[in-house]
Scaffold this motif. Structure first.
Motif, PDB file in Angstrom:
ATOM      1  N   TYR A 234      67.207 -63.652  74.044  1.00 26.17           N
ATOM      2  CA  TYR A 234      66.610 -64.626  75.161  1.00 26.17           C
ATOM      3  C   TYR A 234      65.811 -63.678  76.131  1.00 26.17           C
ATOM      4  CZ  TYR A 234      66.347 -67.790  79.124  1.00 26.17           C
ATOM      5  OH  TYR A 234      66.015 -68.685  80.442  1.00 26.17           O
ATOM      6  N   GLN A 235      66.670 -62.475  76.501  1.00 26.86           N
ATOM      7  CA  GLN A 235      65.838 -61.382  77.512  1.00 26.86           C
ATOM      8  C   GLN A 235      64.891 -60.713  76.743  1.00 26.86           C
ATOM      9  OE1 GLN A 235      66.694 -61.208  80.693  1.00 26.86           O
ATOM     10  NE2 GLN A 235      68.288 -62.799  80.478  1.00 26.86           N
ATOM     11  N   ALA A 236      64.696 -60.725  75.427  1.00 25.80           N
ATOM     12  CA  ALA A 236      63.723 -59.912  74.833  1.00 25.80           C
ATOM     13  C   ALA A 236      62.481 -60.704  74.714  1.00 25.80           C
ATOM     14  CB  ALA A 236      64.076 -59.486  73.407  1.00 25.80           C
ATOM     15  N   GLU A 237      61.842 -61.144  75.885  1.00 25.79           N
ATOM     16  CA  GLU A 237      60.871 -62.445  75.857  1.00 25.79           C
ATOM     17  C   GLU A 237      59.506 -61.649  75.319  1.00 25.79           C
ATOM     18  OE1 GLU A 237      58.709 -65.205  79.398  1.00 25.79           O
ATOM     19  OE2 GLU A 237      60.458 -63.738  80.065  1.00 25.79           O
ATOM     20  N   ARG A 238      59.581 -60.256  75.377  1.00 27.69           N
ATOM     21  CA  ARG A 238      58.176 -59.752  74.801  1.00 27.69           C
ATOM     22  C   ARG A 238      58.031 -60.052  73.108  1.00 27.69           C
ATOM     23  NH1 ARG A 238      56.792 -53.344  74.502  1.00 27.69           N
ATOM     24  NH2 ARG A 238      54.889 -53.493  73.073  1.00 27.69           N
ATOM     25  N   PHE A 239      59.068 -60.106  72.686  1.00 30.02           N
ATOM     26  CA  PHE A 239      59.137 -60.353  71.294  1.00 30.02           C
ATOM     27  C   PHE A 239      59.469 -61.859  70.974  1.00 30.02           C
ATOM     28  CE2 PHE A 239      59.680 -55.683  71.500  1.00 30.02           C
ATOM     29  CZ  PHE A 239      58.824 -55.381  70.765  1.00 30.02           C
TER      30      PHE A 239
ATOM     31  N   GLY B  61      61.300 -65.626  74.909  1.00 26.67           N
ATOM     32  CA  GLY B  61      62.336 -66.096  75.696  1.00 26.67           C
ATOM     33  C   GLY B  61      62.433 -67.491  75.815  1.00 26.67           C
ATOM     34  N   GLU B  62      62.644 -68.195  76.709  1.00 29.79           N
ATOM     35  CA  GLU B  62      63.196 -69.804  76.857  1.00 29.79           C
ATOM     36  C   GLU B  62      62.161 -70.373  76.116  1.00 29.79           C
ATOM     37  OE1 GLU B  62      63.458 -71.204  80.619  1.00 29.79           O
ATOM     38  OE2 GLU B  62      61.599 -70.873  81.384  1.00 29.79           O
ATOM     39  N   ASN B  63      60.868 -70.042  75.856  1.00 26.71           N
ATOM     40  CA  ASN B  63      59.763 -70.838  75.291  1.00 26.71           C
ATOM     41  C   ASN B  63      59.995 -70.770  73.861  1.00 26.71           C
ATOM     42  OD1 ASN B  63      58.695 -71.713  77.961  1.00 26.71           O
ATOM     43  ND2 ASN B  63      57.520 -69.778  77.877  1.00 26.71           N
ATOM     44  N   GLY B  64      60.724 -69.793  73.309  1.00 26.41           N
ATOM     45  CA  GLY B  64      60.628 -69.735  71.776  1.00 26.41           C
ATOM     46  C   GLY B  64      59.789 -68.886  71.402  1.00 26.41           C
ATOM     47  N   LEU B  65      59.719 -68.506  70.108  1.00 24.97           N
ATOM     48  CA  LEU B  65      58.454 -67.774  69.213  1.00 24.97           C
ATOM     49  C   LEU B  65      57.644 -68.922  68.703  1.00 24.97           C
ATOM     50  CD1 LEU B  65      57.520 -65.227  68.437  1.00 24.97           C
ATOM     51  CD2 LEU B  65      58.951 -65.449  66.367  1.00 24.97           C
TER      52      LEU B  65
ATOM     53  N   LEU C 190      58.796 -74.863  60.170  1.00 28.63           N
ATOM     54  CA  LEU C 190      58.637 -75.554  61.424  1.00 28.63           C
ATOM     55  C   LEU C 190      57.589 -74.721  62.159  1.00 28.63           C
ATOM     56  CD1 LEU C 190      62.324 -75.876  62.942  1.00 28.63           C
ATOM     57  CD2 LEU C 190      61.055 -77.404  61.792  1.00 28.63           C
ATOM     58  N   SER C 191      57.183 -73.396  62.038  1.00 24.60           N
ATOM     59  CA  SER C 191      55.928 -72.719  62.703  1.00 24.60           C
ATOM     60  C   SER C 191      56.428 -72.268  64.291  1.00 24.60           C
ATOM     61  CB  SER C 191      54.744 -73.391  62.601  1.00 24.60           C
ATOM     62  OG  SER C 191      54.255 -73.713  61.366  1.00 24.60           O
ATOM     63  N   ILE C 192      57.705 -72.376  64.550  1.00 20.56           N
ATOM     64  CA  ILE C 192      58.192 -72.213  65.699  1.00 20.56           C
ATOM     65  C   ILE C 192      59.691 -71.983  65.656  1.00 20.56           C
ATOM     66  CG2 ILE C 192      58.749 -74.495  66.292  1.00 20.56           C
ATOM     67  CD1 ILE C 192      58.297 -73.962  69.198  1.00 20.56           C
ATOM     68  N   VAL C 193      60.024 -70.768  66.316  1.00 17.49           N
ATOM     69  CA  VAL C 193      61.616 -70.543  66.626  1.00 17.49           C
ATOM     70  C   VAL C 193      61.913 -71.220  68.002  1.00 17.49           C
ATOM     71  CG1 VAL C 193      63.506 -69.061  66.267  1.00 17.49           C
ATOM     72  CG2 VAL C 193      61.447 -68.789  64.796  1.00 17.49           C
ATOM     73  N   PRO C 194      62.684 -72.142  68.152  1.00 16.93           N
ATOM     74  CA  PRO C 194      63.230 -72.440  69.512  1.00 16.93           C
ATOM     75  C   PRO C 194      64.435 -71.760  69.690  1.00 16.93           C
ATOM     76  CG  PRO C 194      63.666 -74.371  68.070  1.00 16.93           C
ATOM     77  CD  PRO C 194      62.745 -73.234  67.479  1.00 16.93           C
ATOM     78  N   ILE C 195      64.592 -71.304  71.160  1.00 13.04           N
ATOM     79  CA  ILE C 195      65.906 -70.646  71.681  1.00 13.04           C
ATOM     80  C   ILE C 195      67.147 -71.298  71.184  1.00 13.04           C
ATOM     81  CG2 ILE C 195      65.772 -71.135  73.863  1.00 13.04           C
ATOM     82  CD1 ILE C 195      66.503 -67.523  72.610  1.00 13.04           C
ATOM     83  N   GLU C 196      66.966 -72.565  71.122  1.00 19.22           N
ATOM     84  CA  GLU C 196      68.078 -73.289  70.742  1.00 19.22           C
ATOM     85  C   GLU C 196      68.919 -73.093  69.668  1.00 19.22           C
ATOM     86  OE1 GLU C 196      65.984 -74.626  74.471  1.00 19.22           O
ATOM     87  OE2 GLU C 196      65.413 -74.362  72.161  1.00 19.22           O
TER      88      GLU C 196
END
Length: 336
Positions: A147-152, A155-159, A252-258
């Motif tokens: 969650y804190q490694a937002e650069r990679f 963060g809360e928006n997911g990858l 899914l083309s996305i990785v949500p933080i959830e």
């Protein structure tokens, strides 16, 4: 589906000798072939193919969890970290470094396996509910680290932006924008994992896992290194879950933080119990039932978790062996 893809490796599933139990004996010998046969035709009987792909991926996740829970007897509340690590590892390799999807999947699986080594090394020093709580705490540490490694990780928006429109292989290319092609490409990977899982269970190592589940003290008295075996089981479980996470990221083309939240670990427990812990095909049955219930009830009400939870409690009370486990038990009593 009648006798497809069951794996009577747990003591309660072993078929009787002779003519009695011939169906179970046949299914046990050919469990991988029967499982893959069902999964090949599954997209054509599922409500829609995207749901079939979700069941395929989460079925692999539940299968990996079941290696630790169903076959070794260790309840973990931290497997969301392993699923999420596989997803983030694969996604970061594609988004930030432009790796080939297959190499990115290897990277995601390797990252999840590495985290499983650390989590397992710390958690196996405890037993029972303390083991479950330790895995939960370690999982939340991993959650907040990502969650804190937002650069990679975003963060809360997911990858986001894990776009894999095609998969280039020597001599040909697969169009992953086609749902059918994507499903069968994923099935090729899941099929290899299922075969490897079956080989693990059929090995002497698999027998030791069941011995630890049935009586840990007796297994230790027989000379087995129980702690080391538990650690290896945790690592292998993490590898399967990490591979599922990598496939989910591409799907899914996305990785949500959830994905890394402890609620995802709860879903693994639910899927294993719904299908039948300690059974080969049960995790896929549990994943299918869970996702079908979620799909139906979420279209009816925003409080679908309440309905799914009530049904889950009913299953636990009246089908304690799970759907597939109960079917196996009844077939055994009938002498099939």
């Amino acid at each position: 589906m009648s006798d497809a893809a069951l794996a009577p490796t747990a003591p309660a599933e072993r078929p009787a000798s002779g003519r009695t139990g011939s169906v179970l004996a046949f299914a046990s010998r050919h469990r991988v072939a029967l499982t893959l046969t069902f999964l090949v035709i599954f997209p054509w009987i599922a409500p829609y193919q995207a749901l079939a792909a979700n069941i395929l991926v989460l079925g692999l996740f539940a299968l990996g969890f079941n290696l630790l829970f169903g076959y070794t007897g260790l309840l973990s509340f931290g497997h969301a970290a392993l699923l999420g690590a596989g997803a983030y590892g694969c996604g970061i390799a594609i988004v930030h470094y432009g790796w080939h999807p297959l190499l990115a999947m290897v990277a995601g699986t390797a990252l999840a396996t590495s985290i499983a080594v650390v989590m397992g090394y710390l958690a196996i020093r405890t037993r029972g509910i303390y083991f479950a709580m330790t895995t939960l705490a370690l999982s939340m540490c991993v959650y907040y680290a990502f969650y804190q490694a937002e650069r990679f990780t975003g963060g809360e928006n997911g990858l986001r932006g894990i776009n894999v429109p095609s998969l280039s292989l020597p001599g040909f290319s697969l169009n992953l924008l086609n749902p059918t092609t994507k499903y069968y490409a994923m099935l090729a990977v899941v099929g290899l994992a299922i075969w490897l899982f079956s080989r693990i269970l059929s090995s002497p190592f698999g027998a030791v896992l069941e011995a630890i589940r049935e009586n840990e003290n007796r297994a230790q008295a027989c000379g087995y290194d129980v702690r080391r075996t538990k650690l290896v089981a945790f690592i292998l479980s993490g590898a399967f879950c990490g591979l599922a996470g990598a496939l989910q990221a591409i799907h899914l083309s996305i990785v949500p933080i959830e994905t890394m939240h402890y609620s995802t670990s709860g879903q693994a427990v639910m899927m294993a119990l719904l299908g039948g812990m300690g059974t080969f095909f049960g995790p896929f049955v549990g994943a299918g039932v869970f996702l079908l219930l979620q799909d139906v009830f979420s279209s009816l009400t925003s409080h679908w978790q309440l309905l799914v939870g009530a049904i889950f409690i009913a299953f636990v009370l009246f089908l304690p062996l799970g759907i597939w486990g109960e079917l196996l038990a009844r077939m055994k009593r009938a002498g099939l």
